[in-house]
Design a protein around this motif. Structure first.
Motif, PDB file in Angstrom:
ATOM      1  N   ALA A 119       0.565   3.735  -0.802  1.00 56.69           N
ATOM      2  CA  ALA A 119       0.461   2.317  -0.445  1.00 56.69           C
ATOM      3  C   ALA A 119       0.975   2.003   0.952  1.00 56.69           C
ATOM      4  CB  ALA A 119       1.236   1.482  -1.470  1.00 56.69           C
ATOM      5  N   VAL A 120       1.387   3.014   1.721  1.00 57.03           N
ATOM      6  CA  VAL A 120       1.937   2.777   3.057  1.00 57.03           C
ATOM      7  C   VAL A 120       1.166   3.614   4.070  1.00 57.03           C
ATOM      8  CG1 VAL A 120       4.241   2.157   2.240  1.00 57.03           C
ATOM      9  CG2 VAL A 120       3.681   4.566   2.636  1.00 57.03           C
ATOM     10  N   SER A 121       1.439   3.388   5.350  1.00 55.70           N
ATOM     11  CA  SER A 121       0.719   4.104   6.408  1.00 55.70           C
ATOM     12  C   SER A 121       1.713   4.729   7.381  1.00 55.70           C
ATOM     13  CB  SER A 121      -0.220   3.156   7.155  1.00 55.70           C
ATOM     14  OG  SER A 121       0.490   2.042   7.675  1.00 55.70           O
ATOM     15  N   GLU A 122       1.238   5.709   8.147  1.00 59.54           N
ATOM     16  CA  GLU A 122       2.107   6.396   9.107  1.00 59.54           C
ATOM     17  C   GLU A 122       2.655   5.415  10.138  1.00 59.54           C
ATOM     18  OE1 GLU A 122       0.652   9.933  10.950  1.00 59.54           O
ATOM     19  OE2 GLU A 122      -0.040  10.804   9.049  1.00 59.54           O
ATOM     20  N   GLY A 123       3.928   5.592  10.476  1.00 62.28           N
ATOM     21  CA  GLY A 123       4.594   4.727  11.438  1.00 62.28           C
ATOM     22  C   GLY A 123       5.214   3.482  10.820  1.00 62.28           C
ATOM     23  N   GLN A 124       4.942   3.232   9.559  1.00 60.50           N
ATOM     24  CA  GLN A 124       5.457   2.028   8.906  1.00 60.50           C
ATOM     25  C   GLN A 124       6.927   2.200   8.539  1.00 60.50           C
ATOM     26  OE1 GLN A 124       3.008   0.669   5.657  1.00 60.50           O
ATOM     27  NE2 GLN A 124       4.663  -0.511   4.711  1.00 60.50           N
ATOM     28  N   GLN A 125       7.722   1.154   8.811  1.00 70.03           N
ATOM     29  CA  GLN A 125       9.104   1.133   8.358  1.00 70.03           C
ATOM     30  C   GLN A 125       9.130   0.652   6.919  1.00 70.03           C
ATOM     31  OE1 GLN A 125      11.686  -1.100  10.930  1.00 70.03           O
ATOM     32  NE2 GLN A 125      11.193   0.097  12.749  1.00 70.03           N
ATOM     33  N   VAL A 126       9.901   1.345   6.083  1.00 69.80           N
ATOM     34  CA  VAL A 126       9.987   0.966   4.677  1.00 69.80           C
ATOM     35  C   VAL A 126      11.443   0.726   4.320  1.00 69.80           C
ATOM     36  CG1 VAL A 126       7.886   2.157   3.997  1.00 69.80           C
ATOM     37  CG2 VAL A 126      10.047   3.397   3.955  1.00 69.80           C
ATOM     38  N   ARG A 127      11.645  -0.188   3.386  1.00 73.18           N
ATOM     39  CA  ARG A 127      12.979  -0.527   2.928  1.00 73.18           C
ATOM     40  C   ARG A 127      13.242   0.092   1.563  1.00 73.18           C
ATOM     41  NH1 ARG A 127      15.808  -1.774   7.273  1.00 73.18           N
ATOM     42  NH2 ARG A 127      14.894  -3.473   8.497  1.00 73.18           N
ATOM     43  N   GLN A 128      14.491   0.345   1.284  1.00 67.38           N
ATOM     44  CA  GLN A 128      14.877   0.873  -0.009  1.00 67.38           C
ATOM     45  C   GLN A 128      14.321  -0.032  -1.116  1.00 67.38           C
ATOM     46  OE1 GLN A 128      19.112   0.661  -1.488  1.00 67.38           O
ATOM     47  NE2 GLN A 128      18.954   2.889  -1.292  1.00 67.38           N
ATOM     48  N   GLY A 129      13.635   0.589  -2.105  1.00 63.82           N
ATOM     49  CA  GLY A 129      13.055  -0.161  -3.203  1.00 63.82           C
ATOM     50  C   GLY A 129      11.626  -0.624  -2.978  1.00 63.82           C
ATOM     51  N   GLU A 130      11.094  -0.409  -1.768  1.00 67.21           N
ATOM     52  CA  GLU A 130       9.715  -0.811  -1.469  1.00 67.21           C
ATOM     53  C   GLU A 130       8.729   0.193  -2.064  1.00 67.21           C
ATOM     54  OE1 GLU A 130       6.930  -1.626   2.501  1.00 67.21           O
ATOM     55  OE2 GLU A 130       9.131  -1.574   2.669  1.00 67.21           O
ATOM     56  N   VAL A 131       7.647  -0.309  -2.668  1.00 69.01           N
ATOM     57  CA  VAL A 131       6.656   0.566  -3.300  1.00 69.01           C
ATOM     58  C   VAL A 131       5.976   1.432  -2.241  1.00 69.01           C
ATOM     59  CG1 VAL A 131       4.477   0.655  -4.572  1.00 69.01           C
ATOM     60  CG2 VAL A 131       6.270  -0.952  -5.274  1.00 69.01           C
TER      61      VAL A 131
END
Length: 306
Positions: free
Chosen positions: A258-270
């Motif tokens: 569900a995410v893409s390269e370079g994306q910042q993700v937060r703890q708990g994010e799908v």
């Protein structure tokens, strides 16, 4: 801990972490004393200091065992530090993350070089683990890959190596990790088969089987450094997240990402959904953690399942 003096460092090195000296306070001048005055107290002595604030030795907490980790702070005035031969990344306060491989020896050593040329060393006792080892009385059959498989596999491996080496400045290494998904543990880190005395590869991650299509989340903050454009031959739909300071997570066999390269993700994010893509015997999430080429046990980062 051992502190030993070395010859003075180069001038530029000495200046790198220097704090201006605090000049001593002049002694107060006596004034004519009234008849009823009490005796004057001695003035406090101020000792100049050029060392940046910080502990006198390494301080840390974590899991000092094979496949374990530690977070800590280097001694005050440290200009560089390492664990064994591996350099540590220090933040502005001298804090760092380090880890111990699955097959780490019984002792590791933290070393700091201070601005004044001194060396601070601290030995770490590494607890051994009782791995799940199965001894099989059959010969190991390691098939020879076909030319077509080898040609496909080479760029996959190159992409994985590059992603593992990425330095995004992420700060997730500072956090207490959470479960990416909860469910039945179908495979444990470090388990291994021995084929008539010849060891096979050990299991490099934690397998969690919550059911196909179950969403899984980021165990800590990070930056996505690899999303497989098409399923990799072994890992299937592969996702790698950098947590900073050399620590990264890989998630294998996803049904979807569900995410893409370079994306910042937060703890708990799908991040994606559990699947069985690639070489998998059934739907599960294979989660592996690595620090500078050292493979780590994800269970040592986690609280008990709720």
């Amino acid at each position: 801990m051992l502190i030993r003096s070395l010859p003075s460092a180069a001038p530029l090195l000495a200046l790198a972490a220097c704090v201006p000296a605090v000049p001593g306070s002049p002694a107060p001048q006596a004034s004519p004393q009234p008849a009823a005055a009490t005796a004057l107290r001695p003035a406090p002595v101020t000792t100049p200091s050029s060392a940046p604030a910080g502990p006198a030795s390494f301080t840390f907490a974590g899991e000092l065992t094979q496949g374990g980790w530690l977070r800590g702070q280097a001694p005050g005035g440290t200009v560089s530090a390492q664990i064994d031969a591996e350099p540590l990344v220090l933040d502005g306060d001298g804090r760092f993350f380090a880890a111990l491989d699955r097959d780490a020896p019984a002792e590791a050593r933290l070393t700091a070089t201070l601005a004044d040329g001194r060396i601070v060393e601290q030995a770490l006792a590494v607890a051994p683990r009782a791995w799940d080892i199965q001894r099989v009385n059959v010969a190991r059959t390691a098939g020879i890959p076909s030319d077509s498989f080898a040609a496909r596999r080479a760029p996959e491996l190159a992409a994985i190596v590059a992603a593992r080496a990425a330095d995004t400045g992420a700060q997730g290494w500072r956090q207490d990790f959470v479960w990416p998904v909860t469910g039945r543990i179908s495979g444990r880190f470090g388990s291994q088969r021995i084929y008539r005395g010849e060891p096979g590869s050990y299991h490099s991650g934690l397998d969690i089987a919550p059911g196909p299509g179950t969403p899984y989340v980021a165990p800590a903050d990070g930056v996505v450094v690899l999303v497989a454009a098409q399923p990799f031959s072994l890992e299937g739909n592969l996702l790698i997240v950098d947590h900073g300071a050399g620590l990264n997570s890989a998630f294998l066999h996803s049904q979807s990402i569900a995410v893409s390269e370079g994306q910042q993700v937060r703890q708990g994010e799908v991040l994606g959904r559990v699947g069985a893509s690639g070489r998998a015997t059934g739907p599960h999430l294979h989660w592996s953690l690595m620090w500078r080429g050292r493979r780590l046990d994800p269970l040592l980062f986690l609280p008990p399942q709720g």
